[in-house]
Design an enzyme around this catalytic site. Structure first.
Site, mmCIF file in Angstrom:
data_model
loop_
_atom_site.group_PDB
_atom_site.id
_atom_site.type_symbol
_atom_site.label_atom_id
_atom_site.label_comp_id
_atom_site.label_asym_id
_atom_site.label_seq_id
_atom_site.Cartn_x
_atom_site.Cartn_y
_atom_site.Cartn_z
ATOM 1 N N HIS A 168 0.823 -1.212 0.000
ATOM 2 C CA HIS A 168 0.000 0.000 0.000
ATOM 3 C C HIS A 168 0.858 1.263 0.000
ATOM 4 O O HIS A 168 2.044 1.256 0.374
ATOM 5 C CB HIS A 168 -0.925 0.005 1.215
ATOM 6 C CG HIS A 168 -0.171 0.092 2.524
ATOM 7 N ND1 HIS A 168 0.342 1.269 3.027
ATOM 8 C CD2 HIS A 168 0.178 -0.870 3.410
ATOM 9 C CE1 HIS A 168 0.956 1.041 4.168
ATOM 10 N NE2 HIS A 168 0.882 -0.253 4.430
ATOM 11 N N GLU A 211 -2.524 -7.099 7.075
ATOM 12 C CA GLU A 211 -1.249 -6.886 7.754
ATOM 13 C C GLU A 211 -1.127 -7.707 9.031
ATOM 14 O O GLU A 211 -2.105 -8.284 9.524
ATOM 15 C CB GLU A 211 -1.073 -5.379 8.044
ATOM 16 C CG GLU A 211 0.243 -4.972 8.684
ATOM 17 C CD GLU A 211 1.486 -5.374 7.882
ATOM 18 O OE1 GLU A 211 1.629 -6.581 7.596
ATOM 19 O OE2 GLU A 211 2.324 -4.498 7.588
#
Length: 324
Positions: free
Chosen positions: A75, A188
């Protein structure tokens, strides 16, 4: 449908845009092998002849239906990244729960889209983490940023600015973009850090109507724990389960929008017997909005899926082959 999941290094630097405050500065899973797109060989030592050692390259050869090309994307810069660079304790602040992209993070995502178009990278489907910063990055990398909605399906609704929390961004059209699908397993590192705890998936479905969130089984985040951070073994196992899901898909060219820690531990499952060059390509830490392409080969695949590149040839009445 997803199975329930349970539960750093150096990187290459992006050269497209510069942050105003930052200069540029294991074991394998069954039969699956991961390699960078330009490194399709895995060196192995040959038997010694006298005192001399020779390196013999071990090639992995399969027909095309037993491989996939994955374009792994971390990201873009999030507000939690900015805060964490100032003080790592900020990662434990609830102010940055499920953080958004900064303005610079959106610029990074747009630079990736420009790179994808310039290089002609083929993407059939995009798999993204359900965390907001990954969803926004997927939109920035693959959404139609130049076309106003004008009645077309929105990929993302308009974002209004909230100082230190969210950047303003116009609505983005889904016109012409590949399907984007949320998978829970590629999120994550789980636990302790609120920036890695997602908001309810129903809120994501409302903000990102063009993204398929149907694979997320529970609305609220049942995986994140305030008092337990995933161990190395746990996140590696989650990575292996994610790879099994990816390999089961019918697509060959897949983009994955995820996170630095998850991608690092996912790839640490592979390449332990490869050269230091290949290991370096696989295992170095991902930078914000870095795109790294790998080839995944399953030597024990039993897939019977159609190979569009294969031409069957013509049968003949005369026996042919090595035994003739």
């Amino acid at each position: 449908m997803l199975n329930n999941a349970y539960a750093p290094s150096v990187g290459c630097r992006a050269q497209h845009i510069r942050h105003p405050s930052k200069p540029f500065g294991s074991s394998s899973c069954n039969s699956i092998k991961a390699m960078t797109a330009t490194q399709l060989v895995e060196p192995a030592l040959s038997p010694h002849q006298g005192q001399q050692e020779q390196d013999k390259r071990r090639l992995v050869v399969v027909t095309t239906r037993h491989h996939k090309v994955l374009h792994l994307i971390r990201h873009g810069e999030g507000f939690h990244n900015v805060a964490g660079r100032k003080d790592r304790n900020n990662y434990k602040s609830w102010e940055y729960q499920d953080a958004h992209l900064t303005d610079y993070g959106w610029q990074q995502a747009k630079a990736v889209q420009d790179h994808i178009r310039a290089t002609g990278i083929k993407v059939e489907v995009v798999i993204t983490s359900p965390l907001t910063r990954a969803l926004e990055t997927a939109v920035g990398c693959f959404g139609n940023l130049s076309k106003p909605l004008n009645g077309t399906q929105p990929l993302m609704l308009e974002l209004t600015a909230k100082a230190g929390v969210r950047s303003a961004h116009p609505a983005v059209s889904a016109d012409g973009c590949p399907p984007i699908i949320c998978y829970e397993l590629c999120r994550e590192h789980l636990g302790v850090h609120p920036c890695d705890r997602r908001h309810p998936i129903s809120s994501k479905a409302a903000l990102f109507p063009g993204i398929d969130v149907s694979h997320i089984e529970q609305d609220h985040d049942h995986l994140w724990q305030e008092d337990h951070r995933e161990t190395r073994e746990e996140i590696q196992e989650r990575g292996r389960k994610f790879m099994e899901q990816v390999m089961a898909r019918p697509d060959t060219h897949i983009a994955v929008v995820s996170h630095s820690s998850f991608l690092h531990f996912l790839l640490s499952n592979y390449g332990s017997n490869a050269s230091t060059t290949v290991q370096g390509d696989l295992h170095r830490w991902f930078e914000n909005c870095e795109l790294r392409s790998i080839v995944v080969v399953d030597e024990q695949s039993s897939s019977k899926r159609h190979d569009p590149l294969h031409f069957p040839g013509y049968s003949v009445p005369v026996k042919e082959g090595p035994e003739v």
